[in-house]
Design a protein around this motif. Structure first.
Motif, short mmCIF file in Angstrom:
data_model
loop_
_atom_site.label_atom_id
_atom_site.label_comp_id
_atom_site.label_asym_id
_atom_site.label_seq_id
_atom_site.Cartn_x
_atom_site.Cartn_y
_atom_site.Cartn_z
N ILE A 168 0.84 -1.20 0.00
CA ILE A 168 0.00 0.00 0.00
C ILE A 168 0.87 1.25 0.00
O ILE A 168 0.63 2.19 -0.76
CB ILE A 168 -0.93 0.00 1.22
N PHE A 169 1.88 1.28 0.85
CA PHE A 169 2.77 2.45 0.92
C PHE A 169 3.55 2.63 -0.38
O PHE A 169 3.86 3.76 -0.78
CB PHE A 169 3.74 2.30 2.09
N TRP A 170 3.84 1.54 -1.04
CA TRP A 170 4.59 1.59 -2.30
C TRP A 170 3.79 2.28 -3.40
O TRP A 170 4.37 2.88 -4.30
CB TRP A 170 4.95 0.16 -2.71
N THR A 171 2.46 2.23 -3.31
CA THR A 171 1.62 2.84 -4.34
C THR A 171 1.72 4.36 -4.34
O THR A 171 1.39 5.00 -5.35
CB THR A 171 0.14 2.44 -4.16
N TRP A 179 0.74 15.31 3.90
CA TRP A 179 -0.67 14.98 4.08
C TRP A 179 -1.02 13.66 3.41
O TRP A 179 -1.86 12.89 3.92
CB TRP A 179 -1.56 16.11 3.55
N ILE A 180 -0.36 13.35 2.31
CA ILE A 180 -0.60 12.07 1.64
C ILE A 180 -0.06 10.93 2.49
O ILE A 180 -0.72 9.89 2.65
CB ILE A 180 0.06 12.05 0.25
N ILE A 181 1.13 11.12 3.04
CA ILE A 181 1.73 10.09 3.89
C ILE A 181 0.85 9.79 5.09
O ILE A 181 0.54 8.63 5.39
CB ILE A 181 3.14 10.53 4.35
N TRP A 182 0.42 10.86 5.79
CA TRP A 182 -0.40 10.65 6.99
C TRP A 182 -1.75 10.03 6.65
O TRP A 182 -2.26 9.19 7.40
CB TRP A 182 -0.59 11.98 7.72
N LEU A 183 -2.33 10.43 5.52
CA LEU A 183 -3.62 9.87 5.12
C LEU A 183 -3.51 8.37 4.87
O LEU A 183 -4.35 7.59 5.34
CB LEU A 183 -4.12 10.58 3.86
N VAL A 184 -2.47 7.97 4.15
CA VAL A 184 -2.29 6.55 3.83
C VAL A 184 -1.96 5.75 5.09
O VAL A 184 -2.46 4.64 5.27
CB VAL A 184 -1.18 6.37 2.78
N ILE A 185 -1.14 6.32 5.97
CA ILE A 185 -0.82 5.64 7.23
C ILE A 185 -2.07 5.41 8.06
O ILE A 185 -2.33 4.31 8.56
CB ILE A 185 0.21 6.45 8.04
N LEU A 186 -2.88 6.46 8.20
CA LEU A 186 -4.10 6.35 9.01
C LEU A 186 -5.09 5.36 8.41
O LEU A 186 -5.66 4.52 9.12
CB LEU A 186 -4.74 7.73 9.16
N ILE A 215 7.31 5.72 13.42
CA ILE A 215 8.26 4.97 12.60
C ILE A 215 7.83 4.95 11.14
O ILE A 215 8.64 5.15 10.22
CB ILE A 215 8.41 3.53 13.14
N GLN A 216 6.55 4.72 10.91
CA GLN A 216 6.06 4.68 9.53
C GLN A 216 6.24 6.03 8.84
O GLN A 216 6.64 6.08 7.68
CB GLN A 216 4.59 4.25 9.50
N TYR A 217 5.93 7.10 9.54
CA TYR A 217 6.07 8.41 8.93
C TYR A 217 7.53 8.70 8.59
O TYR A 217 7.83 9.15 7.47
CB TYR A 217 5.53 9.51 9.86
N THR A 268 -4.53 2.88 6.27
CA THR A 268 -4.00 1.52 6.29
C THR A 268 -4.15 0.89 7.66
O THR A 268 -4.63 -0.25 7.80
CB THR A 268 -2.51 1.51 5.88
N ASN A 269 -3.77 1.63 8.69
CA ASN A 269 -3.86 1.10 10.05
C ASN A 269 -5.31 0.94 10.49
O ASN A 269 -5.65 -0.03 11.17
CB ASN A 269 -3.09 1.99 11.02
N LEU A 270 -6.15 1.89 10.10
CA LEU A 270 -7.56 1.79 10.45
C LEU A 270 -8.20 0.55 9.82
O LEU A 270 -9.02 -0.14 10.43
CB LEU A 270 -8.31 3.05 10.02
N PHE A 271 -7.80 0.26 8.59
CA PHE A 271 -8.30 -0.93 7.91
C PHE A 271 -7.89 -2.20 8.66
O PHE A 271 -8.72 -3.10 8.89
CB PHE A 271 -7.77 -0.97 6.47
N LEU A 272 -6.62 -2.27 9.08
CA LEU A 272 -6.14 -3.45 9.80
C LEU A 272 -6.82 -3.58 11.16
O LEU A 272 -7.16 -4.68 11.60
CB LEU A 272 -4.62 -3.37 9.97
#
Length: 221
Positions: A99-102, A192-199, A178-180, A201-205
């Motif tokens: 996901i982060f690679w995208t 903002w893109i990084i934080w959005l994807v991190i949030l 660490i992810q950021y 992704t983790n919310l999904f898990l």
């Protein structure tokens, strides 16, 4: 640069670690580190199950089963937890990294896997805290004082919401950090893109974890 990846240094000095990781032309010891992380996850899941944590559904049927069948059920439960440890590591290392690679303009997938390797270590440390909580305080994972699950139980009695909020803990704040740091250094993407994807992704898990708990399936995430 051909330095060997040193995972535990990433937990102590993430800025230096990710700078060096980004500069590496070849990831020396990549396969060895990934194999170590899988083995570590399997061992910790096995250790937790050896204390009988998560065996409540089986224990309730103990009086209905013969000693032989009960021991077989215990063995199958233990084996299942070992497989769960393997699946858990795969999800954290490879699925999240994909996901982060995208959103990466230039980040290498394997370097993102190493970033998630640090995340996996943190999450496994969190799982180890469940052992004393269960043995000495008889608390479930979602009732950890380090999570929002305790507060949520005073607000609502809805199990799914409690499980979901119980997934968010102080360890997850460490994970976000660490992810950021890693994704920012490796992808050079906007904050903002990084934080959005991190949030997301983790919310999904966490949502998957809460669903598994709600359905009374042994939790993974």
């Amino acid at each position: 640069m051909h330095r060997e990846v040193r995972l535990f240094r990433g937990l102590k000095q993430p800025s230096i670690f990710f700078y060096q990781l980004n500069e590496m032309e070849a990831l020396k010891g990549y396969k060895k580190r990934v194999s170590f992380l899988f083995l570590l996850s399997i061992i910790i899941f096995g250790l937790i199950s050896s204390f009988g944590i998560g065996m409540d559904p089986l224990s309730k049927d103990m009086t209905k089963l013969s000693p032989t069948v009960f021991e077989l059920e215990k063995f199958l439960f233990f084996l299942g937890r070992l497989l769960a440890g393997m699946l858990y590591a795969a999800i954290i290392l490879f699925f999240s990294s994909l996901i982060f690679w995208t959103i990466s303009n230039e980040g290498e997938y394997r370097k993102l896997v190493i970033t998630q390797g640090l995340v996996l270590i943190i999450l496994l440390l969190e799982k180890l805290t469940y052992i004393p909580l269960s043995l000495f305080s008889s608390l479930e994972w979602y009732s950890s004082p380090l999570s929002l699950g305790v507060i949520t139980q005073y607000i609502t009695s809805k199990s799914y919401v409690i499980y979901l909020m119980g997934s968010f803990s102080l360890f997850k704040i460490w994970v976000f950090y660490i992810q950021y740091k890693g994704i920012k250094q490796l992808t050079h993407q906007k904050n903002w893109i990084i934080w959005l994807v991190i949030l997301l992704t983790n919310l999904f898990l966490w949502s998957i974890n809460a669903l598994l708990a709600f359905l009374n399936i042994s939790t993974l995430i």
